[in-house]
Design a protein around this motif. Structure first.
Motif, short mmCIF file in Angstrom:
data_model
loop_
_atom_site.label_atom_id
_atom_site.label_comp_id
_atom_site.label_asym_id
_atom_site.label_seq_id
_atom_site.Cartn_x
_atom_site.Cartn_y
_atom_site.Cartn_z
N ALA A 1 2.01 1.78 -3.68
CA ALA A 1 0.73 2.36 -4.25
C ALA A 1 0.55 4.05 -4.02
CB ALA A 1 -0.46 1.67 -3.75
N ILE A 2 0.79 4.52 -2.72
CA ILE A 2 0.80 5.60 -2.40
C ILE A 2 1.81 6.46 -2.91
CG2 ILE A 2 0.86 7.22 -0.25
CD1 ILE A 2 -0.54 5.25 1.43
N LYS B 1 -5.95 8.36 -8.02
CA LYS B 1 -7.47 7.30 -7.73
C LYS B 1 -8.58 7.58 -7.43
CE LYS B 1 -3.54 3.63 -7.75
NZ LYS B 1 -2.89 2.86 -7.05
N THR B 2 -8.33 8.62 -6.44
CA THR B 2 -9.79 9.12 -5.73
C THR B 2 -9.68 10.57 -6.00
OG1 THR B 2 -8.36 9.82 -3.81
CG2 THR B 2 -9.57 7.84 -3.89
N CYS C 1 1.07 7.34 -6.47
CA CYS C 1 0.30 8.49 -6.44
C CYS C 1 0.78 9.70 -6.17
CB CYS C 1 -1.00 8.26 -5.38
SG CYS C 1 -2.05 6.91 -5.90
N ARG C 2 1.76 9.70 -5.04
CA ARG C 2 2.63 10.92 -4.92
C ARG C 2 3.20 11.52 -6.04
NH1 ARG C 2 0.66 13.17 -0.38
NH2 ARG C 2 0.59 11.76 1.33
N ALA D 1 4.74 7.78 2.02
CA ALA D 1 3.37 7.34 2.39
C ALA D 1 2.90 8.21 3.37
CB ALA D 1 3.34 5.91 2.82
N VAL E 1 -4.23 11.28 -0.31
CA VAL E 1 -3.09 10.51 -0.58
C VAL E 1 -3.27 9.43 -1.84
CG1 VAL E 1 -2.12 8.61 0.62
CG2 VAL E 1 -2.58 10.50 2.08
N GLU E 2 -4.51 9.09 -1.97
CA GLU E 2 -4.52 8.31 -3.29
C GLU E 2 -5.01 8.74 -4.51
OE1 GLU E 2 -7.06 5.00 -1.61
OE2 GLU E 2 -5.12 4.23 -0.89
N TYR E 3 -5.03 10.30 -4.53
CA TYR E 3 -5.36 11.01 -5.67
C TYR E 3 -4.28 10.50 -6.76
CZ TYR E 3 -5.39 14.65 -9.27
OH TYR E 3 -5.52 15.22 -10.47
N GLU F 1 0.91 -1.34 -0.08
CA GLU F 1 -0.03 -0.01 -0.10
C GLU F 1 0.95 1.15 0.05
OE1 GLU F 1 -3.26 0.18 2.77
OE2 GLU F 1 -3.36 -2.20 2.69
N GLN F 2 2.17 1.29 0.60
CA GLN F 2 3.00 2.22 0.76
C GLN F 2 3.45 2.57 -0.59
OE1 GLN F 2 5.97 1.52 3.78
NE2 GLN F 2 4.54 1.78 5.12
#
Length: 188
Positions: A14-15, A116-117, A18-19, A72, A112-114, A11-12
């Protein structure tokens, strides 16, 4: 041992991806909106995030775990755009139109997940004026109120249609092209 509230490494990573996208989009926005862009997040913090993101490389398995955790855990990135919209208002006389200009301060927060969000959008300030020169004895005041909630909802619809691609440019363009349609009958 106590439970950790830290996300697992997958998950880190994936974040972190996104970053990287967020940092790239902020850089593009700053270039495209050179005079309108203001970084709200700490410039030093964003530079540190950029350095850490670049240090991660392209391989999740071989990355520095401490750098990945820091990327993250970084707070959401924020910027503001001072945008201008042009339009017309029907005048009292039949067929006559009054040229208008709206100055709009749009605040953008990237979760954080932009991308994707969706982003968090807020209109912080609006001033609608005529394009006619202001006389010396006149005070600058707004001539209309925009339906800010409807504008934000429409921008978020635009964003949703664009995601998971970066969408802030699309949202800003929509705002400059459509803001004065949100006046309705709210003339001051």
């Amino acid at each position: 041992a106590g439970a950790s509230c830290e996300p697992p490494p997958e998950e880190q990573w994936a974040i972190a991806e996104c970053r990287r996208s967020q940092l790239e989009e902020l850089e593009c926005l700053e270039a495209m909106f050179a005079d309108e862009f203001v970084l709200v997040s700490s410039a030093g913090g964003v530079e540190r995030l950029r350095e850490l993101s670049e240090s991660l490389g392209e391989d999740a398995a071989g990355t520095d775990a401490a750098a990945l955790r820091e990327v993250a855990a970084h707070p959401p990135l924020e910027c503001s755009l001072q945008l201008t919209a042009h339009g017309e208002r029907p005048a009292a006389e039949e067929g006559e139109r009054v040229p208008l200009v709206a100055s709009i301060l749009l605040r953008v927060r990237l979760p954080v997940e932009y991308p994707k969000t969706p982003p968090v959008l807020a209109i912080e300030d609006v001033m609608v004026t005529t394009q006619e020169p202001l006389g010396r004895d006149k005070m600058l005041t707004t001539v209309a109120r925009l339906n800010e909630d409807a504008l934000v909802a429409a921008m978020l619809e635009r964003a949703a249609a664009t995601l998971p691609e970066p969408c802030i440019y699309e949202v800003a363009t929509y705002l400059t092209e459509s803001a004065l349609e949100a006046v309705g009958h709210s003339w001051v």
